[in-house]
Design a protein around this motif. Structure first.
Motif, PDB file in Angstrom:
ATOM      1  N   GLU A 261       0.790  -1.142  -0.097  1.00 56.34           N
ATOM      2  CA  GLU A 261       0.005  -0.019  -0.078  1.00 56.34           C
ATOM      3  C   GLU A 261       0.871   1.404   0.206  1.00 56.34           C
ATOM      4  O   GLU A 261       1.728   1.391   0.562  1.00 56.34           O
ATOM      5  N   VAL A 262       0.658   2.119  -1.109  1.00 58.93           N
ATOM      6  CA  VAL A 262       1.400   3.432  -1.091  1.00 58.93           C
ATOM      7  C   VAL A 262       0.367   4.591  -0.459  1.00 58.93           C
ATOM      8  O   VAL A 262      -0.562   4.855  -1.473  1.00 58.93           O
TER       9      VAL A 262
ATOM     10  N   GLU B  95       0.235   8.744  -0.997  1.00 57.71           N
ATOM     11  CA  GLU B  95       0.937   9.880  -1.489  1.00 57.71           C
ATOM     12  C   GLU B  95       0.096  10.823  -1.716  1.00 57.71           C
ATOM     13  O   GLU B  95      -1.355  10.686  -1.900  1.00 57.71           O
TER      14      GLU B  95
ATOM     15  N   GLU C 175       9.604   8.736  -5.179  1.00 56.69           N
ATOM     16  CA  GLU C 175       9.261   8.213  -6.339  1.00 56.69           C
ATOM     17  C   GLU C 175      10.599   8.290  -7.404  1.00 56.69           C
ATOM     18  O   GLU C 175      10.766   7.377  -8.157  1.00 56.69           O
TER      19      GLU C 175
ATOM     20  N   TYR D  52      -2.802   1.994  -4.498  1.00 54.18           N
ATOM     21  CA  TYR D  52      -2.550   3.455  -4.197  1.00 54.18           C
ATOM     22  C   TYR D  52      -3.553   3.956  -3.627  1.00 54.18           C
ATOM     23  O   TYR D  52      -4.757   3.935  -3.732  1.00 54.18           O
TER      24      TYR D  52
ATOM     25  N   LYS E  77       1.635   9.006 -12.932  1.00 58.37           N
ATOM     26  CA  LYS E  77       2.069   9.035 -11.589  1.00 58.37           C
ATOM     27  C   LYS E  77       3.558   9.562 -11.629  1.00 58.37           C
ATOM     28  O   LYS E  77       3.993  10.287 -10.865  1.00 58.37           O
TER      29      LYS E  77
END
Length: 270
Positions: free
Chosen positions: A97-98, A100, A111, A131, A168
């Motif tokens: 899980e990111v 941002e 990144e 995301y 992204k």
């Protein structure tokens, strides 16, 4: 000169004077009428301008309107309101899980340093990527760029998961990512300029239309709420199996490839 001629001359002079006074009075009346008319128009124009300004000030912004608008889910999204974005091979057993925020400078640093490694891992099936987008920088810096970029990411996801990942990466790239104090992502034209660096989005009429029309604005707000409800307090944040993925000896996300590989390998084993 006879008395009669003198009297006639005086009478003629008085008549000329009377006529001159009448003409002057008439001119004065016309001038006053013009001044009043112009003043009235000016007052009405000012009142109209003030009224328009007040109306515009009270008019809800596009983002306020988006709060109550129907949510349009991007293709390739899942879950209620389409706020679940998972990219990768279905056979991958783990999910990274990111969390941002598009305007976040630390996210950009992450990144730029680690993004390509994440993409290679996801393509290889090492894990899937989930995301979760945030917009809290807009609140702290009084802007719209985080929301607008998130909406544009929704438009990219609507094209394909690959376009989403590439877009992204472009948004966070050293070439395009602005300073946190510069709200450049609030400009649709700038988001489209960034998109021109992504093959799947360049000259893509549907993507352009969705960005300019704010098709996924309401979706972006729902995604932002998903972040707000997650309990995560900062970005970038990484999680796997509900546990934070951090650099060794730190509570922060790994910011180098070496730190990242060590942290992810540990999380995959755990």
């Amino acid at each position: 000169m006879s008395a009669r001629n003198s009297r006639a001359n005086k009478a003629a002079a008085r008549e000329r004077l009377r006529l001159e006074r009448e003409r002057q009075a008439k001119k004065d009346r016309i001038r006053r009428q013009v001044v009043v008319a112009v003043s009235t128009v000016a007052v009405l124009a000012a009142a109209g301008g003030i009224g328009y300004a007040v109306m515009q000030a009270n008019k809800p912004s596009a983002w306020e309107a988006a709060k109550d608008a129907k949510v349009v889910k991007p293709k390739n999204s899942e879950g209620e309101n389409g706020t679940t974005i998972v990219v990768g091979k279905p056979t991958a057993k783990k999910t990274l899980e990111v969390y941002e925020d598009s305007r976040c400078p630390v996210c950009a640093t992450f990144e730029q340093a680690v993004g390509e490694t994440v993409k290679k891992d996801v393509d290889a099936g090492k894990y899937k990527l989930k995301y979760i987008g945030a917009t809290f920088i807009d609140n702290s810096d009084n802007g719209e760029g985080s929301k607008n970029a998130l909406s544009a990411l929704g438009a990219a996801l609507d094209v394909s998961p690959e376009a989403f990942m590439d877009y992204k990466a472009a948004l966070y790239s050293a070439k395009f990512h602005p300073k946190e104090s510069e709200d450049k992502f609030a400009e649709d034209a700038y988001l489209l300029e960034v998109a021109d660096s992504v093959d799947a989005l360049k000259n893509n009429a549907a993507f352009k239309k969705n960005v300019e029309n704010g098709t996924f604005d309401s979706w972006a707000l729902k995604m932002s709420k998903t972040f707000d409800d997650s309990g995560v307090s900062g970005t970038p944040t990484l999680k796997m199996d509900g546990k934070k993925v951090v650099a060794e000896g730190s509570d922060n996300a790994p910011m180098t490839v070496e730190q990242f590989n060590a942290a992810v390998d540990k999380a995959l084993k755990g």
